[in-house]
Design an enzyme around this catalytic site. Structure first.
Site, PDB file in Angstrom:
ATOM      1  N   HIS A   1     -49.412 -35.627   0.980  1.00  0.00           N
ATOM      2  CA  HIS A   1     -49.474 -34.296   0.743  1.00  0.00           C
ATOM      3  C   HIS A   1     -50.829 -34.035  -0.368  1.00  0.00           C
ATOM      4  CE1 HIS A   1     -45.268 -34.038   2.519  1.00  0.00           C
ATOM      5  NE2 HIS A   1     -46.196 -34.096   3.684  1.00  0.00           N
TER       6      HIS A   1
ATOM      7  N   LYS B   1     -49.204 -33.912 -10.423  1.00  0.00           N
ATOM      8  CA  LYS B   1     -47.647 -34.211 -10.430  1.00  0.00           C
ATOM      9  C   LYS B   1     -47.265 -35.194 -11.202  1.00  0.00           C
ATOM     10  CE  LYS B   1     -47.474 -33.097  -5.256  1.00  0.00           C
ATOM     11  NZ  LYS B   1     -47.331 -33.390  -4.116  1.00  0.00           N
TER      12      LYS B   1
ATOM     13  N   TYR C   1     -39.949 -34.038  -9.193  1.00  0.00           N
ATOM     14  CA  TYR C   1     -41.400 -34.072  -9.563  1.00  0.00           C
ATOM     15  C   TYR C   1     -41.587 -32.546 -10.343  1.00  0.00           C
ATOM     16  CZ  TYR C   1     -42.316 -32.224  -5.063  1.00  0.00           C
ATOM     17  OH  TYR C   1     -42.214 -31.495  -3.937  1.00  0.00           O
TER      18      TYR C   1
ATOM     19  N   ASP D   1     -46.264 -34.187   9.447  1.00  0.00           N
ATOM     20  CA  ASP D   1     -46.635 -35.193   8.844  1.00  0.00           C
ATOM     21  C   ASP D   1     -47.529 -36.157   9.915  1.00  0.00           C
ATOM     22  OD1 ASP D   1     -46.400 -34.402   6.237  1.00  0.00           O
ATOM     23  OD2 ASP D   1     -44.693 -35.759   5.870  1.00  0.00           O
TER      24      ASP D   1
END
Length: 182
Positions: free
Chosen positions: A61, A71, A131, A169
């Site tokens: 992603h 991130k 995260y 996905d």
């Protein structure tokens, strides 16, 4: 903490100092000034967390344009294989990836700058993954690359037949067809 830049510039593996004794352990998980000194100024604005079972693959992603995100990821429980793919077309490492095992035992963290696709595969019975991001989620800027695109050369260590991923996905484009960063 020890900051190790990977073979792709700007991507870091961070090893915290863990102090263990009979009571358990203590570690500093985040220190803004130290992060800024080693990686560069990044202002994280949100923490996210997911729980997944063995074989779950989330990714690859990213968010496009001004909504892109840096991130800082880690695992609180379990073990994952975490991957960052350089999708900056002008980069000398375009299409290459960095892979790192993150676990509750090694307590590593992985910094993924803007301009990268990100995903992870759960290798333990269960994993709790957390995260920090420096930009909020923007559904209109949501994008991805198919996790098993042969051009990426990612060697996922489990049988693809047991991988659990979302319908979204499964339908992501290959890198050659994806909208990437210039």
């Amino acid at each position: 903490m020890e900051y190790k830049e990977t073979e792709i510039k700007g991507v870091f593996i961070i090893e915290p100092k863990v102090f263990k004794d009979a009571r358990g352990y203590f570690m500093e998980a985040w220190k803004q000034a130290e992060f800024d000194e080693h990686v560069g100024r990044t202002v994280f604005i949100q923490d996210n967390e997911s729980k997944s079972s063995y074989g779950v693959l989330r990714g690859l992603h990213y968010q496009k344009g001004d909504a892109s995100q840096a991130k800082l990821v880690r695992v609180i429980k379990g073990k994952v294989l975490d991957v960052a793919v350089d999708i900056r077309r002008s980069s000398p490492t375009f299409g290459r990836h960095v892979m790192v095992e993150l676990s509750e035992d090694n307590k590593r963290q992985f910094f993924i700058p803007r301009g990268f696709a990100h995903g992870f595969l759960v290798l333990s019975d269960e994993a709790i993954f957390t995260y920090k991001v420096d930009n909020p989620y923007a559904p209109q800027s949501d994008a991805g690359i198919r996790w098993n695109d042969p051009a990426l050369g990612i060697e996922w260590p489990i049988d693809p037949a047991v991988v659990l991923t979302s319908e979204k996905d499964l339908k992501q484009p290959l890198l050659k067809d994806a909208e990437v960063f210039e």
